[in-house]
Enzyme design. Structure first.
Site, PDB file in Angstrom:
ATOM      1  N   GLU A 112       0.815  -1.217   0.000  1.00 27.12           N
ATOM      2  CA  GLU A 112       0.000   0.000   0.000  1.00 27.12           C
ATOM      3  C   GLU A 112       0.845   1.263   0.000  1.00 27.12           C
ATOM      4  O   GLU A 112       0.343   2.352   0.300  1.00 27.12           O
ATOM      5  CB  GLU A 112      -0.944   0.012   1.207  1.00 27.12           C
ATOM      6  CG  GLU A 112      -1.993  -1.072   1.208  1.00 27.12           C
ATOM      7  CD  GLU A 112      -3.004  -0.952   0.082  1.00 27.12           C
ATOM      8  OE1 GLU A 112      -2.863  -0.033  -0.757  1.00 27.12           O
ATOM      9  OE2 GLU A 112      -3.930  -1.772   0.034  1.00 27.12           O
ATOM     10  N   HIS A 169      -3.247   2.043   8.564  1.00 23.51           N
ATOM     11  CA  HIS A 169      -4.243   1.397   7.709  1.00 23.51           C
ATOM     12  C   HIS A 169      -4.569   0.032   8.300  1.00 23.51           C
ATOM     13  O   HIS A 169      -3.653  -0.731   8.633  1.00 23.51           O
ATOM     14  CB  HIS A 169      -3.703   1.241   6.286  1.00 23.51           C
ATOM     15  CG  HIS A 169      -4.475   0.260   5.445  1.00 23.51           C
ATOM     16  ND1 HIS A 169      -5.831   0.354   5.251  1.00 23.51           N
ATOM     17  CD2 HIS A 169      -4.066  -0.836   4.755  1.00 23.51           C
ATOM     18  CE1 HIS A 169      -6.236  -0.637   4.472  1.00 23.51           C
ATOM     19  NE2 HIS A 169      -5.170  -1.382   4.160  1.00 23.51           N
ATOM     20  N   HIS A 180      -7.661  -3.438   8.575  1.00 25.98           N
ATOM     21  CA  HIS A 180      -8.835  -4.147   8.073  1.00 25.98           C
ATOM     22  C   HIS A 180      -9.785  -4.389   9.247  1.00 25.98           C
ATOM     23  O   HIS A 180     -10.328  -5.493   9.395  1.00 25.98           O
ATOM     24  CB  HIS A 180      -8.429  -5.465   7.424  1.00 25.98           C
ATOM     25  CG  HIS A 180      -7.591  -5.302   6.190  1.00 25.98           C
ATOM     26  ND1 HIS A 180      -7.084  -6.360   5.489  1.00 25.98           N
ATOM     27  CD2 HIS A 180      -7.161  -4.193   5.533  1.00 25.98           C
ATOM     28  CE1 HIS A 180      -6.383  -5.928   4.447  1.00 25.98           C
ATOM     29  NE2 HIS A 180      -6.412  -4.604   4.467  1.00 25.98           N
ATOM     30  N   TYR A 237     -21.394  12.314  17.643  1.00 28.26           N
ATOM     31  CA  TYR A 237     -20.651  13.548  17.347  1.00 28.26           C
ATOM     32  C   TYR A 237     -19.143  13.348  17.260  1.00 28.26           C
ATOM     33  O   TYR A 237     -18.410  14.240  16.820  1.00 28.26           O
ATOM     34  CB  TYR A 237     -20.980  14.626  18.380  1.00 28.26           C
ATOM     35  CG  TYR A 237     -20.585  14.333  19.796  1.00 28.26           C
ATOM     36  CD1 TYR A 237     -19.263  14.465  20.226  1.00 28.26           C
ATOM     37  CD2 TYR A 237     -21.538  13.949  20.737  1.00 28.26           C
ATOM     38  CE1 TYR A 237     -18.897  14.226  21.527  1.00 28.26           C
ATOM     39  CE2 TYR A 237     -21.174  13.692  22.051  1.00 28.26           C
ATOM     40  CZ  TYR A 237     -19.862  13.834  22.448  1.00 28.26           C
ATOM     41  OH  TYR A 237     -19.510  13.585  23.744  1.00 28.26           O
ATOM     42  N   HIS A 245     -12.677  -3.070   2.048  1.00 26.79           N
ATOM     43  CA  HIS A 245     -11.235  -3.127   2.315  1.00 26.79           C
ATOM     44  C   HIS A 245     -10.907  -2.833   3.777  1.00 26.79           C
ATOM     45  O   HIS A 245     -10.383  -3.692   4.461  1.00 26.79           O
ATOM     46  CB  HIS A 245     -10.523  -2.135   1.385  1.00 26.79           C
ATOM     47  CG  HIS A 245      -9.043  -2.238   1.388  1.00 26.79           C
ATOM     48  ND1 HIS A 245      -8.263  -1.874   0.302  1.00 26.79           N
ATOM     49  CD2 HIS A 245      -8.160  -2.640   2.345  1.00 26.79           C
ATOM     50  CE1 HIS A 245      -6.994  -2.081   0.581  1.00 26.79           C
ATOM     51  NE2 HIS A 245      -6.894  -2.525   1.826  1.00 26.79           N
ATOM     52  N   TYR A 298     -10.717  21.480  23.285  1.00 27.28           N
ATOM     53  CA  TYR A 298     -10.866  20.294  24.127  1.00 27.28           C
ATOM     54  C   TYR A 298      -9.519  19.684  24.505  1.00 27.28           C
ATOM     55  O   TYR A 298      -8.575  19.671  23.708  1.00 27.28           O
ATOM     56  CB  TYR A 298     -11.694  19.234  23.392  1.00 27.28           C
ATOM     57  CG  TYR A 298     -11.877  17.942  24.151  1.00 27.28           C
ATOM     58  CD1 TYR A 298     -12.792  17.837  25.186  1.00 27.28           C
ATOM     59  CD2 TYR A 298     -11.111  16.827  23.834  1.00 27.28           C
ATOM     60  CE1 TYR A 298     -12.956  16.665  25.882  1.00 27.28           C
ATOM     61  CE2 TYR A 298     -11.264  15.631  24.526  1.00 27.28           C
ATOM     62  CZ  TYR A 298     -12.191  15.562  25.552  1.00 27.28           C
ATOM     63  OH  TYR A 298     -12.348  14.395  26.240  1.00 27.28           O
TER      64      TYR A 298
END
Length: 215
Positions: free
Chosen positions: A72, A90, A92, A111, A153, A209
């Site tokens: 990737e 990344h 799965h 939210y 994916h 925050y």
């Protein structure tokens, strides 16, 4: 580079420990100046050590290590060239991957989506490891988003460091799980969702925050 590589490996192992990755699926990277440290393809994370570091430049040329980088890599490099990303995760993740098969946009059931840049979009399906997939992901990350789903994916998220990228990944998986649970509730009807305006108000409030991030 040694410290950064250790953080990459630790984050990759964390994705497995937390159930976001099975086997050698998923990948992790971090940008260090003009170099990108990235997990190698097809190697279980528990086997990676200090001597297994893989680094490429922003053009994709391997400049360090003998193991081949993740398949990737095109998507990672596209994000580093086109976004403020300094770290990418990344996965799965199961709930997120399931959700990616059902919708083109994740309904705003909480939210927390505002903390990821707004309503979560689903990148169009494309063969893994291709420039086509990289373009689809960039499109789904438009307008300041920091995470998206990848259809059929998984997930991808970026941040200022690996902790932030990982936290955003975990948050996205949680959002998908909440939506799937609500949608699957018997006789409950459609889950109620928040408007774009409501998310915008949350985004504005989130700017103040928490505590200041250390540098």
């Amino acid at each position: 580079m040694e410290k950064a590589w250790s953080q990459v490996v630790d984050t990759a192992r964390r994705t497995v420990a937390d159930g976001l990755v099975t086997g050698t699926s998923g990948n992790v990277s971090a940008r260090v100046g003009d170099l990108v440290l990235v997990t190698p393809t097809g190697v279980p994370y528990d086997r990676l050590g200090p001597d297994d570091a893989v680094a490429v430049d922003l053009a994709g040329n391997q400049v360090h290590g003998s193991l081949r980088p993740t398949s990737e890599l095109p998507t990672h490099l596209a994000l580093y060239r086109s976004t403020p990303a300094l770290a990418i995760v990344h996965t799965h993740a199961p709930h997120a991957t399931a959700a990616s098969t059902l919708v083109s946009k994740l309904p705003n059931v909480h939210y927390a989506a505002a903390g990821l840049g707004g309503q979560i979009l689903v990148a169009d399906y494309a063969l893994y490891g291709t420039d086509e997939l990289a373009r689809a992901v960039l499109k789904a990350l438009r307008d300041g988003r920091t995470a998206c789903l990848m259809r059929n994916h998984g997930t991808i998220a970026f941040g200022d460091d690996l902790d932030q990228a990982y936290d955003r990944t975990a948050q996205l998986e949680w959002l998908c799980r909440v939506w799937l649970l609500a949608a699957a509730a018997p006789d409950a009807g459609r889950p109620r969702t928040l408007s774009t305006r409501a998310l915008g108000r949350v985004a504005a409030k989130l700017k103040g925050y928490g505590q200041a991030r250390s540098t």
